[in-house]
Design an enzyme around this catalytic site. Sequence first.
Site, PDB file in Angstrom:
ATOM      1  N   GLN A  93       6.378  -2.777 -10.238  1.00  0.00           N
ATOM      2  CA  GLN A  93       6.568  -1.404  -9.754  1.00  0.00           C
ATOM      3  C   GLN A  93       7.973  -0.886 -10.002  1.00  0.00           C
ATOM      4  O   GLN A  93       8.314   0.224  -9.604  1.00  0.00           O
ATOM      5  CB  GLN A  93       6.240  -1.333  -8.266  1.00  0.00           C
ATOM      6  CG  GLN A  93       4.802  -1.640  -7.936  1.00  0.00           C
ATOM      7  CD  GLN A  93       4.523  -1.594  -6.445  1.00  0.00           C
ATOM      8  OE1 GLN A  93       5.311  -1.095  -5.650  1.00  0.00           O
ATOM      9  NE2 GLN A  93       3.379  -2.116  -6.046  1.00  0.00           N
ATOM     10  N   HIS A 154       7.637  -1.930  -4.125  1.00  0.00           N
ATOM     11  CA  HIS A 154       8.001  -1.187  -2.925  1.00  0.00           C
ATOM     12  C   HIS A 154       9.503  -0.927  -2.872  1.00  0.00           C
ATOM     13  O   HIS A 154      10.204  -1.344  -1.957  1.00  0.00           O
ATOM     14  CB  HIS A 154       7.519  -1.910  -1.658  1.00  0.00           C
ATOM     15  CG  HIS A 154       6.041  -1.974  -1.542  1.00  0.00           C
ATOM     16  ND1 HIS A 154       5.402  -2.444  -0.415  1.00  0.00           N
ATOM     17  CD2 HIS A 154       5.052  -1.643  -2.412  1.00  0.00           C
ATOM     18  CE1 HIS A 154       4.081  -2.399  -0.593  1.00  0.00           C
ATOM     19  NE2 HIS A 154       3.855  -1.920  -1.807  1.00  0.00           N
ATOM     20  N   GLU A 254       1.116   7.628   5.701  1.00  0.00           N
ATOM     21  CA  GLU A 254       1.655   8.408   6.809  1.00  0.00           C
ATOM     22  C   GLU A 254       2.445   9.616   6.337  1.00  0.00           C
ATOM     23  O   GLU A 254       3.012   9.629   5.242  1.00  0.00           O
ATOM     24  CB  GLU A 254       2.573   7.540   7.672  1.00  0.00           C
ATOM     25  CG  GLU A 254       1.883   6.398   8.383  1.00  0.00           C
ATOM     26  CD  GLU A 254       2.786   5.652   9.324  1.00  0.00           C
ATOM     27  OE1 GLU A 254       2.324   4.666   9.926  1.00  0.00           O
ATOM     28  OE2 GLU A 254       3.971   6.050   9.494  1.00  0.00           O
ATOM     29  N   TYR A 264       9.957   3.747  12.894  1.00  0.00           N
ATOM     30  CA  TYR A 264       8.642   4.261  12.528  1.00  0.00           C
ATOM     31  C   TYR A 264       7.567   3.179  12.442  1.00  0.00           C
ATOM     32  O   TYR A 264       6.469   3.439  11.974  1.00  0.00           O
ATOM     33  CB  TYR A 264       8.761   5.087  11.242  1.00  0.00           C
ATOM     34  CG  TYR A 264       9.460   6.403  11.543  1.00  0.00           C
ATOM     35  CD1 TYR A 264       8.738   7.541  11.834  1.00  0.00           C
ATOM     36  CD2 TYR A 264      10.846   6.459  11.634  1.00  0.00           C
ATOM     37  CE1 TYR A 264       9.365   8.734  12.170  1.00  0.00           C
ATOM     38  CE2 TYR A 264      11.495   7.646  11.976  1.00  0.00           C
ATOM     39  CZ  TYR A 264      10.747   8.775  12.240  1.00  0.00           C
ATOM     40  OH  TYR A 264      11.373   9.946  12.604  1.00  0.00           O
ATOM     41  N   TYR A 275      -5.034  -5.717   2.063  1.00  0.00           N
ATOM     42  CA  TYR A 275      -5.851  -5.517   0.879  1.00  0.00           C
ATOM     43  C   TYR A 275      -6.927  -6.601   0.793  1.00  0.00           C
ATOM     44  O   TYR A 275      -6.770  -7.713   1.295  1.00  0.00           O
ATOM     45  CB  TYR A 275      -4.984  -5.554  -0.380  1.00  0.00           C
ATOM     46  CG  TYR A 275      -4.028  -4.399  -0.491  1.00  0.00           C
ATOM     47  CD1 TYR A 275      -4.475  -3.119  -0.786  1.00  0.00           C
ATOM     48  CD2 TYR A 275      -2.662  -4.579  -0.296  1.00  0.00           C
ATOM     49  CE1 TYR A 275      -3.591  -2.054  -0.891  1.00  0.00           C
ATOM     50  CE2 TYR A 275      -1.766  -3.518  -0.402  1.00  0.00           C
ATOM     51  CZ  TYR A 275      -2.246  -2.259  -0.694  1.00  0.00           C
ATOM     52  OH  TYR A 275      -1.369  -1.207  -0.796  1.00  0.00           O
TER      53      TYR A 275
END
Length: 385
Positions: A93, A154, A254, A264, A275
């Site tokens: 990623q 991420h 979110e 949060y 997953y």
Amino acid sequence: MRHRVIFCVSILCLLPMSWGAFAGKGDGAAIESTLHRFLVVPVVEGLDTPWSMAWLPNGDMLVTERPGRLRIVHQGKLSEPIEGLPPVHAKSQGGLFDVLPHPDFAVNRLLYVSYAEPLRHGSTTTVIRGRLEDNRLVAVEEVFQAKTAGKSGHYGGRLVFDPRGYLFVTVGERQASTKGDLSKHPAQDLSNHQGVIVRLKDDGTVPDDNPFIDQPKALPEIWSYGHRNPQGLAIHPVTGDLWAGEHGPQGGDELNIIKPGLNYGWPVIGYGVNYGFGKPIHEAQSQEGMESPLHYWVPSIATSGLMIYAGDKFPRWLGDIFVGGLRGKQLARVTLSEDAKTVVAEETLVQGLGRIRDVRQGPDGYIYLADESNGRIVRLEPASD
């Protein structure tokens, strides 16, 4: 913990949509939504995994390509890659992420770029800035390097300036394991940058009113924490609130208003599951001292870029939030309350268009989408009656 109104979005609770919402593939047919008819119009093609867009004062568009290239689109044509960028960890990623002109770009010509920086042992989210001269970044300097541990995904990587000139940067939790004591997860630990949003001055130094600046062992750059992978970030043009879209696991994307010093909740609270077999992740869906989302998606749409519309081309969408979806290749329009503090409705505008990595309002008032699946930028234009 402030009390918030939470809306679950699923196949059963989406707003009614016209069948035209599923035809948005840029084939020239007008798409019917509840408030506007619009066209999906190609702007530029031939890109490799476009990740972000921004505009220069002269109207030229900047586009990042995740493999590590920054391009300029001038009158519909792509430039050669801008020189002067640092090496990029373009694996998994990782890659080149956001690009953001300085608020005074017309004077100083500074661009900010976030990317996955290759390190000796892994990679991390880093922000640099440099002066744009003759299709090259010069005087490049590091503004921020996240203190994270991780070798894959991420990264976060979204950038935004607020009206006071402070720079906000999102950093993902780097796919840290959610096994064991969740209260000790890195995203709950203020001594690292995993799963946080940071606030900086434009030169990378720390504002003296950041919430954790005087807290021992806490990193002073942190503005909020307990995030998973925030990939959407925008300042509301009227209220000044900082809104973030957070990429959840299998369910649990979110939408939040980000306030200084607040937690949060990732991974202690949330609405997603692991997953594969869907085993529970969270201890609960809410907990004292942690912020529940204003809005969430189950199943996940894999939220990415986020924009709050303030243009004149779609007047009935004024103040709405637009969220790109990677899963389902869709674009969501979220309607806020009159005070722009709560979510009251959602509509899926297009589906099957492509993996929408970024959503931006152009200086012309049109809505631009970065379609990474097809290597292109498209825009939404009003359709004539």
